[in-house]
Design a protein around this motif. Structure first.
Motif, PDB file in Angstrom:
ATOM      1  N   GLU A  72       0.033  11.793  14.102  1.00  0.00           N
ATOM      2  CA  GLU A  72      -0.394  10.973  15.459  1.00  0.00           C
ATOM      3  C   GLU A  72      -2.019  11.028  15.074  1.00  0.00           C
ATOM      4  N   ILE A  73      -2.701  11.938  14.502  1.00  0.00           N
ATOM      5  CA  ILE A  73      -3.977  11.889  14.318  1.00  0.00           C
ATOM      6  C   ILE A  73      -4.672  11.017  13.006  1.00  0.00           C
ATOM      7  N   HIS A  74      -3.500  10.807  12.010  1.00  0.00           N
ATOM      8  CA  HIS A  74      -4.032   9.831  10.932  1.00  0.00           C
ATOM      9  C   HIS A  74      -3.379   8.854  10.278  1.00  0.00           C
ATOM     10  N   GLN A 108      -4.823   1.292   7.859  1.00  0.00           N
ATOM     11  CA  GLN A 108      -5.858   0.812   7.697  1.00  0.00           C
ATOM     12  C   GLN A 108      -6.126   0.874   5.890  1.00  0.00           C
ATOM     13  N   PHE A 109      -6.102   1.777   5.421  1.00  0.00           N
ATOM     14  CA  PHE A 109      -6.303   2.020   4.022  1.00  0.00           C
ATOM     15  C   PHE A 109      -5.309   1.160   3.128  1.00  0.00           C
ATOM     16  N   LEU A 155       3.954  -4.905   5.040  1.00  0.00           N
ATOM     17  CA  LEU A 155       3.949  -3.876   3.702  1.00  0.00           C
ATOM     18  C   LEU A 155       3.004  -2.455   4.002  1.00  0.00           C
ATOM     19  N   ALA A 156       1.751  -2.794   4.764  1.00  0.00           N
ATOM     20  CA  ALA A 156       1.217  -1.586   5.006  1.00  0.00           C
ATOM     21  C   ALA A 156       1.707  -0.776   5.687  1.00  0.00           C
ATOM     22  N   LYS A 214     -17.039   1.679   2.037  1.00  0.00           N
ATOM     23  CA  LYS A 214     -17.916   0.683   2.867  1.00  0.00           C
ATOM     24  C   LYS A 214     -17.054   0.331   4.250  1.00  0.00           C
ATOM     25  N   ILE A 215     -16.005   0.496   4.182  1.00  0.00           N
ATOM     26  CA  ILE A 215     -15.120   0.070   5.603  1.00  0.00           C
ATOM     27  C   ILE A 215     -14.796   1.362   6.238  1.00  0.00           C
ATOM     28  N   GLU A 216     -14.418   2.428   5.556  1.00  0.00           N
ATOM     29  CA  GLU A 216     -13.830   3.623   6.183  1.00  0.00           C
ATOM     30  C   GLU A 216     -15.168   4.718   6.224  1.00  0.00           C
TER      31      GLU A 216
END
Length: 166
Positions: free
Chosen positions: A9-11, A17-18, A28-29, A125-127
């Motif tokens: 739930e948290i991660h 996104q990673f 696929l993600a 840069k994104i996270e």
């Protein structure tokens, strides 16, 4: 102790996104994210709380993505058309189209980078992870994270015709 439901739930969104920015494939993600949590659950006895849970999950996700790529699977391009409703209200249709085109161009450029560059850029840069946090998640030393981020940003800028500043 690793609590699957709580940490999912948290991660799950951050892991998704990673993996999305590594694969640029929505399905696929999602599949790799599910596999990440399944493997984390299977290895829960090995997690003793000495590392950040998200870092541990990113490491598992990275290894799963590497395994997938080693098997020679080709990665596909994507379409990303998420626009927040409040943004849609404030911007004209022409502005929205321009923003979406720029996003697609940026994401295509990121997708074209070497995997190490892409992973470093996604985490840094994104996270917004620190060099130390990214190094822990990737299993690299800090110098490798810094070098891959810098080289990736240069490659990204070149791929975008010099129009990207980070």
């Amino acid at each position: 102790m690793f609590q699957l439901e709580k940490h999912y739930e948290i991660h799950s969104e951050q892991i998704y996104q990673f993996l999305y920015f590594i694969t640029f494939d929505v399905q696929l993600a999602e599949d790799l994210m599910q596999e990440t949590f399944m493997r984390a659950y299977e290895a829960r006895h090995s997690y003793h709380g000495d590392a950040n849970v998200l870092t541990w999950l990113r490491t598992i996700a990275r290894n799963i993505a590497y395994d997938y790529l080693k098997r020679g699977k080709r990665l596909r391009f994507f379409t990303l058309t998420k626009v927040k409703e409040e943004m849609a209200i404030e911007l004209s249709a022409e502005q929205l189209v321009h923003i979406e085109e720029e996003k697609r161009e940026l994401y295509r450029a990121i997708a074209g980078l070497k995997l190490n560059y892409r992973m470093a850029i996604v985490l840094r840069k994104i996270e917004g992870l620190s060099i130390k946090e990214a190094a822990e998640a990737l299993g690299w030393n800090e110098a490798k994270v810094k070098n891959n981020t810098e080289r990736g940003m240069l490659a990204l800028k070149k791929a975008m015709g010099g129009r990207y500043d980070g």
